[in-house]
Design a protein around this motif. Structure first.
Motif, PDB file in Angstrom:
ATOM      1  N   ASN A   1      -4.181  -8.909   1.201  1.00 40.09           N
ATOM      2  CA  ASN A   1      -5.202  -8.181   1.949  1.00 40.09           C
ATOM      3  C   ASN A   1      -4.580  -7.358   3.071  1.00 40.09           C
ATOM      4  O   ASN A   1      -3.597  -7.766   3.689  1.00 40.09           O
ATOM      5  N   ASN A   2      -5.185  -6.198   3.335  1.00 39.86           N
ATOM      6  CA  ASN A   2      -4.732  -5.305   4.408  1.00 39.86           C
ATOM      7  C   ASN A   2      -3.304  -4.800   4.204  1.00 39.86           C
ATOM      8  O   ASN A   2      -2.620  -4.441   5.164  1.00 39.86           O
ATOM      9  N   VAL A   3      -2.856  -4.818   2.962  1.00 38.87           N
ATOM     10  CA  VAL A   3      -1.527  -4.297   2.624  1.00 38.87           C
ATOM     11  C   VAL A   3      -1.656  -3.339   1.442  1.00 38.87           C
ATOM     12  O   VAL A   3      -2.261  -3.676   0.427  1.00 38.87           O
ATOM     13  N   VAL A   4      -1.098  -2.161   1.605  1.00 34.95           N
ATOM     14  CA  VAL A   4      -1.111  -1.146   0.550  1.00 34.95           C
ATOM     15  C   VAL A   4       0.329  -0.866   0.149  1.00 34.95           C
ATOM     16  O   VAL A   4       1.215  -0.793   1.008  1.00 34.95           O
ATOM     17  N   PHE A   5       0.568  -0.745  -1.148  1.00 36.97           N
ATOM     18  CA  PHE A   5       1.918  -0.394  -1.608  1.00 36.97           C
ATOM     19  C   PHE A   5       1.855   0.941  -2.339  1.00 36.97           C
ATOM     20  O   PHE A   5       1.081   1.109  -3.278  1.00 36.97           O
ATOM     21  N   ILE A   6       2.657   1.894  -1.877  1.00 32.42           N
ATOM     22  CA  ILE A   6       2.733   3.208  -2.510  1.00 32.42           C
ATOM     23  C   ILE A   6       4.072   3.311  -3.233  1.00 32.42           C
ATOM     24  O   ILE A   6       5.133   3.333  -2.601  1.00 32.42           O
ATOM     25  N   ARG A   7       4.018   3.330  -4.548  1.00 31.20           N
ATOM     26  CA  ARG A   7       5.250   3.473  -5.338  1.00 31.20           C
ATOM     27  C   ARG A   7       5.734   4.917  -5.231  1.00 31.20           C
ATOM     28  O   ARG A   7       4.949   5.860  -5.225  1.00 31.20           O
ATOM     29  N   THR A   8       7.047   5.089  -5.120  1.00 30.31           N
ATOM     30  CA  THR A   8       7.622   6.434  -4.994  1.00 30.31           C
ATOM     31  C   THR A   8       8.456   6.789  -6.217  1.00 30.31           C
ATOM     32  O   THR A   8       9.045   5.918  -6.855  1.00 30.31           O
ATOM     33  N   GLN A   9       8.489   8.081  -6.523  1.00 27.28           N
ATOM     34  CA  GLN A   9       9.298   8.598  -7.631  1.00 27.28           C
ATOM     35  C   GLN A   9      10.198   9.716  -7.125  1.00 27.28           C
ATOM     36  O   GLN A   9       9.724  10.686  -6.529  1.00 27.28           O
ATOM     37  N   GLY A  10      11.505   9.550  -7.329  1.00 25.47           N
ATOM     38  CA  GLY A  10      12.451  10.630  -7.044  1.00 25.47           C
ATOM     39  C   GLY A  10      12.706  10.936  -5.588  1.00 25.47           C
ATOM     40  O   GLY A  10      13.158  12.040  -5.262  1.00 25.47           O
ATOM     41  N   ILE A  11      12.416   9.996  -4.682  1.00 20.83           N
ATOM     42  CA  ILE A  11      12.716  10.217  -3.270  1.00 20.83           C
ATOM     43  C   ILE A  11      13.346   8.963  -2.679  1.00 20.83           C
ATOM     44  O   ILE A  11      13.311   7.897  -3.281  1.00 20.83           O
TER      45      ILE A  11
END
Length: 270
Positions: A86-96
């Motif tokens: 909860n209250n945690v967001v994960f943004i997967r990244t590509q090429g950076i």
């Protein structure tokens, strides 16, 4: 092996994702240029295309692939995935490089003091993940730490640890083992808890360990986007307010203690 950015927020995860896309998109375009899209159709293997059209299974597989190519979301530079907390967001990244991007964002906000988010609290780059079991972590970090700490590279460091929805890991054991690995890569690596060159970030969520090594952790207020934009005056006032409150609590406690002592003496005299 996933790379990305772990973001904490205050209750509103949906709005947090929106703010994250906006902020990361702005600085991502600035550092890496406009985003280039790739289509699912381009990634269909050659063998799938060359299969015999008379083969019903192959024909069905091809049709499904075409439907996916036209309906599925294209691969994006930033993509929100389920974090498991909860209250945690994960943004997967590509090429950076997550560390470089997040450091650039915080450096700019620290310099301009321009507030750009409302619900995002901390933004931590994650450049490596492994299973959250001690043996897995030891094996993984022996290689993971090399770019920063393996001789001739060296630096002062600290380890910050946070676990969510996980009760089988010991904070003390993790810090002790990882500090030992950093020391084994180069004996000149030294612990500094006040102003280290590098901060090893260990974020455990359920059975996944997220890792990164970041710079300017203290300067950028523990990578807190709300705190980093405060002026030195505001920061000093806040610290002063906290100190006054703490002193008030101490005085209150001492007064209560004196009153209790006085009452006890009075009762004894009576």
């Amino acid at each position: 092996g996933m790379r990305g950015i772990l973001i904490t927020c205050n209750m509103n995860e949906r709005k947090c994702v929106g703010e994250a896309y906006s902020l990361l998109g702005e600085y991502g375009d600035l550092l890496y240029g406009p985003e280039q899209f790739s289509d699912h159709e381009e990634r269909l293997s050659g063998s799938d295309r060359e299969e015999d059209e008379d083969d019903v299974e192959a024909a069905l597989k091809k049709e499904v692939g075409q439907i996916r190519a036209s309906t599925e979301q294209k691969l994006r530079r930033f993509q929100s995935v389920e974090s498991g907390a909860n209250n945690v967001v994960f943004i997967r990244t590509q090429g950076i490089e997550p560390e470089n991007l997040v450091h650039h964002i915080l450096k700019d906000m620290h310099t301009t003091k321009k507030k750009k988010t409302r619900v995002i609290l901390r933004m931590l780059p994650i450049s490596g993940t492994c299973k959250a079991f001690m043996e897995d972590m030891k094996k993984y970090t022996e290689t993971f730490f090399e770019p920063w700490f393996k001789a001739p590279n060296k630096g002062t460091f600290q380890i910050v640890y946070k676990a969510r929805n996980n009760s089988h890991m010991s904070r003390e054991e993790v810090i002790k083992e990882l500090a030992g690995i950093v020391g084994s890569l180069n004996p000149e690596n030294k612990v500094d808890l006040n102003n280290p060159q590098y901060t090893v970030v260990v974020e455990i969520i359920k059975t996944v360990c997220c890792l990164s090594v970041v710079r300017d952790y203290v300067l950028f207020r523990k990578y807190n986007l709300q705190e980093v934009v405060k002026s030195n005056k505001e920061d000093a006032q806040q610290k002063s307010s906290v100190t006054e409150e703490q002193n008030s609590e101490v005085v209150k406690a001492e007064t209560e203690k004196e009153e209790k002592s006085s009452t006890e003496v009075k009762e004894e005299n009576e």
